[in-house]
Scaffold this active site. Sequence first.
Site, PDB file in Angstrom:
ATOM      1  N   ASN A 133       0.857  -1.198   0.000  1.00 39.73           N
ATOM      2  CA  ASN A 133       0.000   0.000   0.000  1.00 39.73           C
ATOM      3  C   ASN A 133       0.885   1.237   0.000  1.00 39.73           C
ATOM      4  O   ASN A 133       2.109   1.126   0.018  1.00 39.73           O
ATOM      5  CB  ASN A 133      -0.972  -0.029   1.193  1.00 39.73           C
ATOM      6  N   PRO A 169      -3.543 -11.431  10.837  1.00 35.55           N
ATOM      7  CA  PRO A 169      -3.806 -11.146  12.255  1.00 35.55           C
ATOM      8  C   PRO A 169      -3.943  -9.635  12.447  1.00 35.55           C
ATOM      9  O   PRO A 169      -3.262  -8.865  11.776  1.00 35.55           O
ATOM     10  CB  PRO A 169      -2.561 -11.667  12.978  1.00 35.55           C
TER      11      PRO A 169
END
Length: 400
Positions: free
Chosen positions: A209, A303
């Site tokens: 990103n 997670p």
Amino acid sequence: MNGKRILLIIGGGIAAYKSLDLIRRLRERGASVRCVLTEGGAQFVTPLSVAALSEQPVYTDLFSLKDETEMGHIRLSREADALLVCPATADLLAKMTAGLAGDLASTLLLATDKPVLAVPAMNVRMWEHAATKRNVAQLRADGVAVMEPTEGPMACGEFGPGRLPDVPDIVNWVAGQLSDAPKPLAGVKALVTAGPTHEPIDPVRYIANRSSGKQGYAVAEALAKLGASVTLVSGPTALPAPAGVARINVETARDMAEACQKALPVDLAVCVAAVADWRVEASAQKIKKGADGTPQLTFIENPDILATLSQSNAMRPRLVVGFAAETENVIQHAQAKIARKGCDWIVANDVSPATGIMGGERNAVHIITPTNVESWPEAAKADVATLLAERIAHALAEPR
Ligand code: C5P
């Protein structure tokens, strides 16, 4: 550092040559520098160079009749505002930890009641050895300020953490340590996550990103400036580690989660990283164009580090702060996130492309708690970090 008297103890490592430049830079900032060379240190730099640059006598010998009559080793450490050990070799760190006093440097370090600052430099294996780790942890617990070495190519041909930081960074760190500004986060252990994560698709491709890591690095630096001992777990970025911060480099969300678990227990966690919510089932080989048509990626949820830290029973940090990058309904989404993840505060910002925040130098944030929303004016990321660190210090000062 105007008028500060620094007793510089130069240990016997190859990085000792940088101590000559360090003397000059400290003096440029107004400090006076008196030097002690260990026996090993004198193998790398000569007393003559050190004396010429410091414009003071240089001390090397515990049992020198001349030095003892003129100065006396106790006076040598009493007449300093701080003792700076640079480079602090593995041997010197071990002597300091054990309280040995068999030579002038170690005797001075044991005889002093002044702040002691150590800048370690050594081979990566020596730095990562359990004995050195134990010694550094003990020295920090004893109140010695230990600067984190940097990572990079070493004189011995290896690569890794253990290098002496650049001299200007050492000078800034020393100035920060000696500054009379209040250190409200002294004794606080902080964990900061920053940057993006990279999730491999195959050995050559990954999903990432646009996070630059700038805001997270600024937060780590601002917390360290207020005296916190900071571990920065960072995804891939182009940024240098902030001075005085222990950086752990990771790539994937799972690596980041594991590094954060290892850093526990901490008093404070600030999760600034733009962690990928999903990873894909990575192919062991490079996916080839061909008869199979367009490849399909199967996503698996990563997670959630912030939620895990917030909800851990045994080791929950006293204060857990998350960040929320949103492109719409910023405040409402952030409020929902506090409830969902169980953190104490969310720092929310609008990362729509028009704002230029992602990758940019400035940020406009809302500080959201379960009961309050506060919107801060747009400011440089470093200033947002300073204000946030001050707000955190204030919160941690309140009785539990
Ligand atoms: O859910 P969302 O990604 O918007 O939440 C952002 C906050 O949660 C940030 O503080 C980010 O660092 C943290 N986060 C995390 N682990 C994830 C996803 C987000 O720690 N897997």
